[in-house]
Design a protein around this motif. Structure first.
Motif, PDB file in Angstrom:
ATOM      1  N   VAL A 143      13.350  -1.547  -7.758  1.00 57.93           N
ATOM      2  CA  VAL A 143      13.512  -1.337  -6.321  1.00 57.93           C
ATOM      3  C   VAL A 143      14.648  -2.224  -5.816  1.00 57.93           C
ATOM      4  O   VAL A 143      14.780  -3.374  -6.234  1.00 57.93           O
ATOM      5  N   TYR A 144      15.454  -1.682  -4.908  1.00 56.21           N
ATOM      6  CA  TYR A 144      16.429  -2.502  -4.185  1.00 56.21           C
ATOM      7  C   TYR A 144      15.744  -3.025  -2.927  1.00 56.21           C
ATOM      8  O   TYR A 144      15.456  -2.260  -2.004  1.00 56.21           O
ATOM      9  N   ALA A 145      15.446  -4.314  -2.891  1.00 57.36           N
ATOM     10  CA  ALA A 145      14.783  -4.929  -1.738  1.00 57.36           C
ATOM     11  C   ALA A 145      15.725  -5.963  -1.134  1.00 57.36           C
ATOM     12  O   ALA A 145      16.130  -6.916  -1.815  1.00 57.36           O
ATOM     13  N   ASN A 146      16.081  -5.771   0.129  1.00 58.09           N
ATOM     14  CA  ASN A 146      17.015  -6.671   0.793  1.00 58.09           C
ATOM     15  C   ASN A 146      16.579  -6.941   2.225  1.00 58.09           C
ATOM     16  O   ASN A 146      15.806  -6.167   2.811  1.00 58.09           O
ATOM     17  N   LEU A 188       0.788  -1.234   0.000  1.00 60.77           N
ATOM     18  CA  LEU A 188       0.000   0.000   0.000  1.00 60.77           C
ATOM     19  C   LEU A 188       0.818   1.281   0.000  1.00 60.77           C
ATOM     20  O   LEU A 188       0.341   2.315  -0.468  1.00 60.77           O
ATOM     21  N   ILE A 189       2.015   1.265   0.560  1.00 63.57           N
ATOM     22  CA  ILE A 189       2.837   2.471   0.554  1.00 63.57           C
ATOM     23  C   ILE A 189       3.379   2.710  -0.854  1.00 63.57           C
ATOM     24  O   ILE A 189       3.774   1.769  -1.544  1.00 63.57           O
ATOM     25  N   GLN A 190       3.383   3.981  -1.273  1.00 65.67           N
ATOM     26  CA  GLN A 190       3.957   4.307  -2.573  1.00 65.67           C
ATOM     27  C   GLN A 190       5.364   3.720  -2.679  1.00 65.67           C
ATOM     28  O   GLN A 190       6.161   3.831  -1.767  1.00 65.67           O
ATOM     29  N   LYS A 191       5.626   3.116  -3.807  1.00 66.75           N
ATOM     30  CA  LYS A 191       6.856   2.338  -3.970  1.00 66.75           C
ATOM     31  C   LYS A 191       8.110   3.204  -3.761  1.00 66.75           C
ATOM     32  O   LYS A 191       8.328   4.161  -4.505  1.00 66.75           O
ATOM     33  N   PRO A 192       8.918   2.871  -2.741  1.00 66.77           N
ATOM     34  CA  PRO A 192      10.170   3.605  -2.540  1.00 66.77           C
ATOM     35  C   PRO A 192      11.266   3.046  -3.441  1.00 66.77           C
ATOM     36  O   PRO A 192      11.072   2.038  -4.128  1.00 66.77           O
ATOM     37  N   ARG A 193      12.422   3.683  -3.400  1.00 71.71           N
ATOM     38  CA  ARG A 193      13.554   3.178  -4.186  1.00 71.71           C
ATOM     39  C   ARG A 193      14.207   1.991  -3.491  1.00 71.71           C
ATOM     40  O   ARG A 193      14.772   1.118  -4.147  1.00 71.71           O
ATOM     41  N   ARG A 194      14.133   1.960  -2.160  1.00 75.96           N
ATOM     42  CA  ARG A 194      14.793   0.902  -1.408  1.00 75.96           C
ATOM     43  C   ARG A 194      13.871   0.371  -0.316  1.00 75.96           C
ATOM     44  O   ARG A 194      13.172   1.146   0.341  1.00 75.96           O
TER      45      ARG A 194
END
Length: 246
Positions: free
Chosen positions: A161-164, A106-112
């Motif tokens: 997106v960088y997702a870690n 639901l949160i606007q897509k961040p960069r990370r």
């Protein structure tokens, strides 16, 4: 300068990461479970942009929290720090797994995106058949495997997106206990680094980090079929579709 939102940041590693980020000149929005914890947090930290309230054990409050986050516009990074260890299984599932799923969706897509897992995920099992009905079978280790699976699903589906995920170690916080052997400072340093660094090693996705080094994770976490099943089950429980799932 980056703008960062951190869940579960009224104390522990979340608060320490927030302080470090603010000291580095970044804009940080914190999160507390209720008004009382918000007031207590205000006495511990200076120059936070805001402290948003939402009980992550509630689907409706978590949805509402996402709405409040979106009023700030798009964040550069979101750190999914909130978690519980000694709690009923339904709260472990909701706070450790479903809340990150809801907020990610639901949160606007961040960069990370940074998700807190644990080395205890290595003892976890998917147990996806129990998520919707026999939740008492789900333990902390399982939940930390689930959140790692969520992270890796996000990395696979959101290429922009960088997702870690991070193992902060067994550190001396309220959750870890005063005799925990690992470094408290190193327990939050990796989250700060992943949220803000332009190092090539930080601009990656789908990794599991410990002390700024990528580590091997549970092999089931990389199973794309299990990841998609997890997303489908989270959708069925919460009523929220993960963007990009279908």
């Amino acid at each position: 300068m980056a703008r960062i939102f951190i869940t579960g940041s009224s104390d522990g590693l979340g608060l320490l990461a927030a302080k470090e980020l603010i000291a580095g000149g970044h804009q940080v929005v914190l999160h507390a479970r209720n008004e009382e914890r918000k007031e207590a947090t205000l006495a511990k930290i200076e120059r936070a942009e805001d402290i948003l309230i939402g009980d992550l054990s509630s689907i409706e409050e978590t949805k509402a929290l996402a709405g409040e986050v979106n009023k700030w516009g798009t964040f550069d990074a979101v750190i999914h720090n909130a978690g519980v260890y000694t709690a009923p299984s339904k709260d472990i599932l909701m706070i450790n797994v479903l809340a990150p799923y809801i907020l990610t969706s639901l949160i606007q897509k961040p960069r990370r995106l940074i998700y807190l897992s644990s080395d205890m995920h290595l003892q976890g099992q998917p147990k996806l058949e129990y998520l919707g009905k026999d939740v008492e079978r789900i333990n902390y280790s399982d939940s930390k495997l689930h959140v790692l699976m969520l992270c890796k699903a996000v990395a696979r589906k959101w290429k922009d997106v960088y997702a870690n995920a991070v193992n902060p170690g067994w550190v001396p916080t309220k959750m870890g206990g005063s005799h925990a052997p690992d470094s408290l400072e190193k327990g939050y340093a990796t989250q700060v680094w992943l949220a803000t660094s332009n190092d090539e090693q930080a601009r990656v996705s789908g990794r599991f980090f410990f002390h700024q080094k990528a580590r091997q994770s549970h092999p089931e976490a990389d199973n794309s079929l299990l990841q998609d099943r997890l997303l489908a089950i989270c959708e069925a429980i919460t009523g929220i579709v993960f963007p990009g799932y279908k």
